[in-house]
Design a protein around this motif. Structure first.
Motif, PDB file in Angstrom:
ATOM      1  N   ILE A 237      -0.633   4.189   7.256  1.00  0.00           N
ATOM      2  CA  ILE A 237      -0.963   2.883   6.666  1.00  0.00           C
ATOM      3  C   ILE A 237      -0.970   1.793   7.732  1.00  0.00           C
ATOM      4  O   ILE A 237      -1.911   0.993   7.812  1.00  0.00           O
ATOM      5  N   ALA A 238       0.058   1.725   8.546  1.00  0.00           N
ATOM      6  CA  ALA A 238       0.087   0.791   9.682  1.00  0.00           C
ATOM      7  C   ALA A 238      -0.429   1.528  10.920  1.00  0.00           C
ATOM      8  O   ALA A 238      -0.006   2.654  11.195  1.00  0.00           O
TER       9      ALA A 238
ATOM     10  N   GLU B 223       0.842  -1.199   0.000  1.00  0.00           N
ATOM     11  CA  GLU B 223       0.000   0.000   0.000  1.00  0.00           C
ATOM     12  C   GLU B 223       0.876   1.248   0.000  1.00  0.00           C
ATOM     13  O   GLU B 223       0.574   2.237  -0.688  1.00  0.00           O
ATOM     14  N   PHE B 224       1.966   1.205   0.762  1.00  0.00           N
ATOM     15  CA  PHE B 224       2.905   2.329   0.813  1.00  0.00           C
ATOM     16  C   PHE B 224       3.536   2.544  -0.556  1.00  0.00           C
ATOM     17  O   PHE B 224       3.664   3.685  -1.028  1.00  0.00           O
TER      18      PHE B 224
ATOM     19  N   THR C  15       2.356   1.775  -3.460  1.00  0.00           N
ATOM     20  CA  THR C  15       1.354   2.321  -4.378  1.00  0.00           C
ATOM     21  C   THR C  15       1.219   3.829  -4.213  1.00  0.00           C
ATOM     22  O   THR C  15       1.073   4.566  -5.191  1.00  0.00           O
ATOM     23  N   GLU C  16       1.318   4.288  -2.964  1.00  0.00           N
ATOM     24  CA  GLU C  16       1.129   5.711  -2.680  1.00  0.00           C
ATOM     25  C   GLU C  16       2.380   6.536  -2.911  1.00  0.00           C
ATOM     26  O   GLU C  16       2.301   7.682  -3.379  1.00  0.00           O
ATOM     27  N   TYR C  17       3.559   5.960  -2.595  1.00  0.00           N
ATOM     28  CA  TYR C  17       4.793   6.752  -2.655  1.00  0.00           C
ATOM     29  C   TYR C  17       5.763   6.300  -3.745  1.00  0.00           C
ATOM     30  O   TYR C  17       6.843   6.871  -3.881  1.00  0.00           O
ATOM     31  N   GLY C  18       5.389   5.259  -4.504  1.00  0.00           N
ATOM     32  CA  GLY C  18       6.204   4.851  -5.645  1.00  0.00           C
ATOM     33  C   GLY C  18       7.357   3.933  -5.333  1.00  0.00           C
ATOM     34  O   GLY C  18       8.085   3.509  -6.239  1.00  0.00           O
ATOM     35  N   SER C  19       7.579   3.623  -4.066  1.00  0.00           N
ATOM     36  CA  SER C  19       8.685   2.750  -3.668  1.00  0.00           C
ATOM     37  C   SER C  19       8.445   2.269  -2.253  1.00  0.00           C
ATOM     38  O   SER C  19       7.643   2.855  -1.513  1.00  0.00           O
ATOM     39  N   PHE C  20       9.123   1.199  -1.896  1.00  0.00           N
ATOM     40  CA  PHE C  20       9.112   0.797  -0.504  1.00  0.00           C
ATOM     41  C   PHE C  20       9.926   1.811   0.309  1.00  0.00           C
ATOM     42  O   PHE C  20      10.719   2.565  -0.265  1.00  0.00           O
ATOM     43  N   PRO C  21       9.754   1.875   1.619  1.00  0.00           N
ATOM     44  CA  PRO C  21      10.415   2.912   2.430  1.00  0.00           C
ATOM     45  C   PRO C  21      11.919   3.020   2.187  1.00  0.00           C
ATOM     46  O   PRO C  21      12.644   2.031   2.222  1.00  0.00           O
ATOM     47  N   ASN C  22      12.364   4.242   1.943  1.00  0.00           N
ATOM     48  CA  ASN C  22      13.793   4.528   1.785  1.00  0.00           C
ATOM     49  C   ASN C  22      14.028   5.994   2.140  1.00  0.00           C
ATOM     50  O   ASN C  22      13.127   6.673   2.656  1.00  0.00           O
ATOM     51  N   ALA C  23      15.206   6.504   1.861  1.00  0.00           N
ATOM     52  CA  ALA C  23      15.531   7.885   2.232  1.00  0.00           C
ATOM     53  C   ALA C  23      14.659   8.891   1.482  1.00  0.00           C
ATOM     54  O   ALA C  23      14.251   9.914   2.046  1.00  0.00           O
TER      55      ALA C  23
END
Length: 237
Positions: free
Chosen positions: A122-123, A78-79, A81-89
């Motif tokens: 999201i979480a 879900e993240f 989809t919203e931000y274009g990537s999995f969590p990173n800097a």
């Protein structure tokens, strides 16, 4: 003659009884005494019960880890989809701007990266990132935390949902700062969340490594790493 015979029998019976009673009394302490063999049997019993309890706890932790990883996987997609990537800097900056949160975003640990899932809304709780079982009747704190205090999963940073579906996203139980796993947590098994949101279990080798198709899971020669060394973010438990 009959009287003397009866008298003799009576005297003989009394004598035998008087000899038997002290003997029984003398043997009683021996019967109550705990022998070394008794101690050994008890010790073996306690040891066996302890091992069964350890196995049960390991299985429970592994089941909890699998369930939590599935929830983490759904949140990561879900993240993405919203931000274009999995969590990173880069996404840390985007999340901070979108939510106007005052939290201090970092990318040093798995805790830091996973916190973006909470900050973005999201979480809903940080419980899914640990292996702690909530107390009966306990409810999540409605207030959003400003960090993840305890995390049990290492995070593989720098990826999107595109590419090899078998590429690992999160793993446990990885030893702190090392590329090897702790066999004591899940009874010699490791759990791995992949890009296709599947959660797989692998045996941990004697040297602590997890092998897939004969190669270390972190070996850049693995097809899912495409020759690049994975960016591991270790958790802070």
């Amino acid at each position: 003659m009959r009287r003397s015979s009866k008298a003799f029998c009576w005297v003989f019976a009394v004598a035998v009884a008087s000899m038997a009673v002290p003997r029984a009394v003398a043997q009683k302490p021996d019967a109550d005494r705990i022998t070394e063999e008794d101690k050994k049997v008890f010790k073996d019993f306690v040891g066996a019960a302890g091992k069964l309890l350890d196995v049960r706890n390991q299985k429970s932790r592994q089941l909890l880890a699998v369930n939590n990883l599935r929830q983490i996987g759904l949140a990561l997609f879900e993240f993405e989809t919203e931000y274009g990537s999995f969590p990173n800097a880069e996404t840390a900056v985007a999340v901070k701007e979108a939510t106007e949160t005052k939290a201090n975003f970092k990318e040093d640990t798995a805790n830091d990266c996973f916190y973006q899932l909470i900050a973005s809304g999201i979480a809903q709780s940080d419980r899914i990132f640990s292996l702690e079982i909530p107390a009966p009747g306990a409810h999540p704190d409605p207030k959003q935390p400003d960090h993840i205090e305890k995390c049990a999963f290492a995070y593989l940073s720098g990826m999107t949902a595109a590419g090899n579906p078998q590429r690992p996203l999160a793993v446990a139980p990885l030893l702190d700062g090392k590329w090897t796993f702790d066999p004591a947590v899940f009874g010699g098994r490791a759990v791995v969340l992949c890009v296709d949101n599947s959660v797989r279990s692998f045996p941990i080798e004697k040297d602590g490594r997890v092998l897939i198709n004969g190669l270390d899971i972190f070996d850049p020669d693995q097809p899912f790493w495409a020759g690049k060394e994975p960016q591991v973010k270790w958790p802070v438990p």
